[in-house]
Design a protein around this motif. Structure first.
Motif, mmCIF file in Angstrom:
data_model
loop_
_atom_site.group_PDB
_atom_site.id
_atom_site.type_symbol
_atom_site.label_atom_id
_atom_site.label_comp_id
_atom_site.label_asym_id
_atom_site.label_seq_id
_atom_site.Cartn_x
_atom_site.Cartn_y
_atom_site.Cartn_z
ATOM 1 N N ILE A 7 -25.506 80.057 44.680
ATOM 2 C CA ILE A 7 -24.907 78.727 44.823
ATOM 3 C C ILE A 7 -24.019 78.657 46.061
ATOM 4 O O ILE A 7 -23.999 77.642 46.772
ATOM 5 N N ALA A 8 -23.303 79.747 46.361
ATOM 6 C CA ALA A 8 -22.468 79.766 47.566
ATOM 7 C C ALA A 8 -23.310 79.623 48.823
ATOM 8 O O ALA A 8 -22.895 78.986 49.792
ATOM 9 N N ARG A 9 -24.503 80.203 48.809
ATOM 10 C CA ARG A 9 -25.365 80.177 49.994
ATOM 11 C C ARG A 9 -26.196 78.908 50.104
ATOM 12 O O ARG A 9 -26.436 78.402 51.199
ATOM 13 N N ALA A 10 -26.690 78.407 48.961
ATOM 14 C CA ALA A 10 -27.687 77.334 49.019
ATOM 15 C C ALA A 10 -27.327 76.101 48.205
ATOM 16 O O ALA A 10 -28.061 75.120 48.239
ATOM 17 N N GLY A 11 -26.210 76.145 47.499
ATOM 18 C CA GLY A 11 -25.873 75.040 46.614
ATOM 19 C C GLY A 11 -24.694 74.214 47.103
ATOM 20 O O GLY A 11 -24.413 74.135 48.296
ATOM 21 N N SER A 12 -24.005 73.602 46.153
ATOM 22 C CA SER A 12 -22.878 72.729 46.452
ATOM 23 C C SER A 12 -21.844 72.857 45.341
ATOM 24 O O SER A 12 -22.183 73.171 44.201
ATOM 25 N N SER A 13 -20.601 72.607 45.676
ATOM 26 C CA SER A 13 -19.550 72.612 44.655
ATOM 27 C C SER A 13 -19.466 71.267 43.928
ATOM 28 O O SER A 13 -18.774 71.139 42.919
ATOM 29 N N ASP A 14 -20.187 70.273 44.442
ATOM 30 C CA ASP A 14 -20.138 68.914 43.893
ATOM 31 C C ASP A 14 -21.396 68.633 43.061
ATOM 32 O O ASP A 14 -22.503 68.613 43.596
ATOM 33 N N PRO A 15 -21.250 68.412 41.754
ATOM 34 C CA PRO A 15 -22.424 68.136 40.924
ATOM 35 C C PRO A 15 -23.134 66.834 41.290
ATOM 36 O O PRO A 15 -24.295 66.640 40.935
ATOM 37 N N LEU A 16 -22.457 65.932 42.016
ATOM 38 C CA LEU A 16 -23.071 64.667 42.433
ATOM 39 C C LEU A 16 -23.616 64.727 43.859
ATOM 40 O O LEU A 16 -24.060 63.706 44.396
ATOM 41 N N ALA A 17 -23.628 65.907 44.452
ATOM 42 C CA ALA A 17 -24.099 66.041 45.836
ATOM 43 C C ALA A 17 -25.582 65.703 45.931
ATOM 44 O O ALA A 17 -26.401 66.245 45.190
ATOM 45 N N VAL A 18 -25.921 64.804 46.832
ATOM 46 C CA VAL A 18 -27.317 64.423 47.079
ATOM 47 C C VAL A 18 -27.578 64.595 48.571
ATOM 48 O O VAL A 18 -26.902 63.982 49.402
ATOM 49 N N THR A 19 -28.542 65.438 48.901
ATOM 50 C CA THR A 19 -28.921 65.675 50.291
ATOM 51 C C THR A 19 -30.315 65.109 50.515
ATOM 52 O O THR A 19 -31.246 65.432 49.765
ATOM 53 N N VAL A 20 -30.455 64.274 51.528
ATOM 54 C CA VAL A 20 -31.738 63.626 51.812
ATOM 55 C C VAL A 20 -32.204 64.070 53.198
ATOM 56 O O VAL A 20 -31.463 63.972 54.175
ATOM 57 N N ARG A 21 -33.436 64.554 53.271
ATOM 58 C CA ARG A 21 -34.009 64.997 54.546
ATOM 59 C C ARG A 21 -35.364 64.338 54.768
ATOM 60 O O ARG A 21 -36.129 64.137 53.840
ATOM 61 N N SER A 22 -35.629 64.069 56.026
ATOM 62 C CA SER A 22 -36.953 63.636 56.455
ATOM 63 C C SER A 22 -37.419 64.662 57.474
ATOM 64 O O SER A 22 -36.927 64.683 58.600
ATOM 65 N N GLY A 23 -38.326 65.548 57.067
ATOM 66 C CA GLY A 23 -38.690 66.674 57.909
ATOM 67 C C GLY A 23 -37.491 67.585 58.050
ATOM 68 O O GLY A 23 -36.881 67.992 57.065
ATOM 69 N N ASN A 24 -37.105 67.886 59.302
ATOM 70 C CA ASN A 24 -35.930 68.723 59.547
ATOM 71 C C ASN A 24 -34.671 67.903 59.788
ATOM 72 O O ASN A 24 -33.614 68.464 60.078
ATOM 73 N N ARG A 25 -34.775 66.590 59.661
ATOM 74 C CA ARG A 25 -33.646 65.702 59.964
ATOM 75 C C ARG A 25 -32.917 65.310 58.685
ATOM 76 O O ARG A 25 -33.516 64.875 57.714
ATOM 77 N N VAL A 26 -31.596 65.505 58.690
ATOM 78 C CA VAL A 26 -30.770 65.100 57.558
ATOM 79 C C VAL A 26 -30.453 63.618 57.689
ATOM 80 O O VAL A 26 -30.012 63.156 58.749
ATOM 81 N N ILE A 27 -30.707 62.877 56.613
ATOM 82 C CA ILE A 27 -30.417 61.442 56.602
ATOM 83 C C ILE A 27 -29.050 61.228 55.953
ATOM 84 O O ILE A 27 -28.809 61.679 54.824
ATOM 85 N N LEU A 28 -28.156 60.591 56.688
ATOM 86 C CA LEU A 28 -26.827 60.344 56.143
ATOM 87 C C LEU A 28 -26.899 59.262 55.071
ATOM 88 O O LEU A 28 -27.438 58.182 55.299
#
Length: 202
Positions: free
Chosen positions: A24-45
């Motif tokens: 979790i320290a390497r690949a996760g998040s401390s926030d249970p509501l964290a949502v990460t959105v990507r399109s290919g290699n680009r992170v969408i804010l």
């Protein structure tokens, strides 16, 4: 650091607590509501959700056309989902997300370990990369069969201690099969042609 009691209560039992914390320290998040959105290699804010309902709605809006990771383990939200309406609040529940995420990561880790043929320091790093990308050795790993079985996965430090010392000139086990790569794949065969004569080098 994620609470050890929460890990013991919710995480897949095949993973030791220390390994889950490291994952979790390497690949996760401390926030249970964290949502990460990507399109290919680009992170969408995207706007940070304030409630579980907002997080679920954000996932539903994006899961059909983008890569969406969610929660403490950054679980792949689109896995096994046919339509956005199937997205459930469980994805952003801390315990449920840890349970699903660690079970899937344990499978990924076992697949990587089997490819190595024995516990290896690099296996955990490769498992993290496979978790983040969804691929290992060119294959989609989340939907792959759990060829590593369902046994326990040793913590990183125990694996390190159990790995025998190798001669510096010794080739890794997964590269030592002449003519084939891992799992007998000729496309991953080790180089066997002497190219030293090219350019006049003898």
């Amino acid at each position: 650091m994620l609470d050890a009691a929460l890990i013991q209560q919710c995480a897949d039992p095949s993973l030791e607590t220390s390994l889950v914390q490291h994952f979790i320290a390497r690949a996760g998040s401390s926030d249970p509501l964290a949502v990460t959105v990507r399109s290919g290699n680009r992170v969408i804010l995207v706007e940070k959700p304030a409630t579980p309902d907002e997080a679920v709605e954000l996932i539903r809006r994006n899961v059909a056309r983008n890569i969406v990771r969610v929660g403490i383990t950054q679980y792949p939200a689109g896995l096994g989902i046919v339509e956005a309406a199937q997205i459930k609040p469980d994805l952003v529940d801390s315990c449920a997300n840890i349970r699903m995420g660690t079970a899937l990561f344990a499978k990924v880790y076992r697949i990587v370990l089997k490819w190595y043929g024995a516990p290896a320091n690099e296996a955990f790093e490769d498992a993290i990369i496979a978790w983040q990308t969804g691929y290992f050795e060119g294959n989609a790993v989340f939907g792959a069969a759990d060829t590593g079985g369902n046994g326990p996965v040793l913590p990183v430090q125990e694996q390190t201690a159990a790995t025998p010392e190798k001669d510096e000139n010794e080739r890794p086990q997964h590269e030592a099969r002449p003519g084939t790569g891992a799992e007998g794949d000729p496309n991953r065969a080790a180089l066997r042609v002497d190219l030293s004569a090219i350019g006049g080098i003898k």
